[in-house]
Design a protein around this motif. Structure first.
Motif, PDB file in Angstrom:
ATOM      1  N   GLU A  38       0.876  -1.184   0.000  1.00 26.31           N
ATOM      2  CA  GLU A  38       0.000   0.000   0.000  1.00 26.31           C
ATOM      3  C   GLU A  38       0.909   1.229   0.000  1.00 26.31           C
ATOM      4  OE1 GLU A  38      -3.551   1.688  -0.422  1.00 26.31           O
ATOM      5  OE2 GLU A  38      -3.470  -0.447   0.039  1.00 26.31           O
ATOM      6  N   ASP A  39       0.870   1.988  -1.066  1.00 24.78           N
ATOM      7  CA  ASP A  39       1.761   3.129  -1.225  1.00 24.78           C
ATOM      8  C   ASP A  39       1.647   4.099  -0.049  1.00 24.78           C
ATOM      9  OD1 ASP A  39       3.680   4.666  -2.606  1.00 24.78           O
ATOM     10  OD2 ASP A  39       2.103   6.006  -3.326  1.00 24.78           O
ATOM     11  N   GLY A  40       2.789   4.438   0.527  1.00 23.39           N
ATOM     12  CA  GLY A  40       2.829   5.403   1.620  1.00 23.39           C
ATOM     13  C   GLY A  40       2.531   4.835   2.993  1.00 23.39           C
ATOM     14  N   TRP A  41       2.416   3.522   3.116  1.00 24.11           N
ATOM     15  CA  TRP A  41       2.096   2.925   4.412  1.00 24.11           C
ATOM     16  C   TRP A  41       3.358   2.437   5.104  1.00 24.11           C
ATOM     17  CZ3 TRP A  41      -2.938   0.371   5.994  1.00 24.11           C
ATOM     18  CH2 TRP A  41      -4.018   1.055   5.467  1.00 24.11           C
ATOM     19  N   ARG A  42       3.355   2.572   6.432  1.00 26.34           N
ATOM     20  CA  ARG A  42       4.426   2.074   7.285  1.00 26.34           C
ATOM     21  C   ARG A  42       3.811   1.483   8.542  1.00 26.34           C
ATOM     22  NH1 ARG A  42       8.772   7.046   7.066  1.00 26.34           N
ATOM     23  NH2 ARG A  42       9.285   6.775   4.868  1.00 26.34           N
ATOM     24  N   GLU A  43       4.551   0.571   9.158  1.00 25.25           N
ATOM     25  CA  GLU A  43       4.137   0.058  10.459  1.00 25.25           C
ATOM     26  C   GLU A  43       5.180   0.498  11.477  1.00 25.25           C
ATOM     27  OE1 GLU A  43       2.635  -3.976  12.752  1.00 25.25           O
ATOM     28  OE2 GLU A  43       3.360  -4.150  10.687  1.00 25.25           O
ATOM     29  N   GLN A  44       4.699   1.070  12.560  1.00 21.83           N
ATOM     30  CA  GLN A  44       5.563   1.499  13.658  1.00 21.83           C
ATOM     31  C   GLN A  44       5.867   0.266  14.510  1.00 21.83           C
ATOM     32  OE1 GLN A  44       3.739   3.389  17.188  1.00 21.83           O
ATOM     33  NE2 GLN A  44       4.788   5.212  16.437  1.00 21.83           N
TER      34      GLN A  44
END
Length: 162
Positions: A38-44
């Protein structure tokens, strides 16, 4: 989940952990890049810093594949996870409840009760995503058995990652 700053025209969405199983006073947060899905997604990811660029994962990744609790990872100059350098032997059982399914709330309660009674460390995201730590030697058969029928009915999806 929260939306972060916008860089140019692209905004960043960060999946956060409200109650990580390894929360401690000296946790550091790094990010895992999820833009391949998913473009622009990150998991902290909550971690414990071991050395300058080595961190032990202190949470149960909901969407970051190939990374489990207590794995050791490295980061790049932007605090993005760059590699897994030591596996812990833990596995992660992930469950995604189907949002519109009529049995979603009952399944949430059922699964929460099962993991709590089994004393399995776990985390929930928005009441719809469950991540369960499977420490080395843990047999998930009873939990998997509880997932099979709802999965066949289209009420949830599940997987085990190592």
């Amino acid at each position: 989940m929260r939306s972060g700053p916008s860089f140019g025209r692209r905004s960043i969405t960060i999946i956060t952990h409200e109650d990580p199983i390894g929360r401690g006073p000296s946790n550091c947060m790094i990010h895992a890049d999820l833009s391949d899905r998913e473009d622009g997604w990150r998991e902290q990811l909550w971690t414990r810093q071991l050395t300058g660029d080595r961190f032990e994962v202190a949470c149960l990744p909901f969407f970051t594949y190939g990374v489990c609790y207590r794995d050791v990872v490295t980061i790049d100059g932007n605090h993005l996870m760059s590699a897994v350098v030591q596996k812990s032997g833990h596995r992660t059982l992930r469950v995604a409840l189907v949002a519109g399914h009529r049995d979603r709330d009952q399944l949430h309660e059922l699964l929460h009760g099962k993991v709590a009674r089994a004393e399995l460390p776990h985390e929930w995201l928005q009441g719809m995503y469950l991540a369960v730590d499977l420490a080395p030697g843990t047999n998930p058969a009873a939990l998997v058995e509880a997932l099979e029928s709802p999965a066949q009915a289209g009420a949830l999806h599940w997987e085990i990652d190592s």
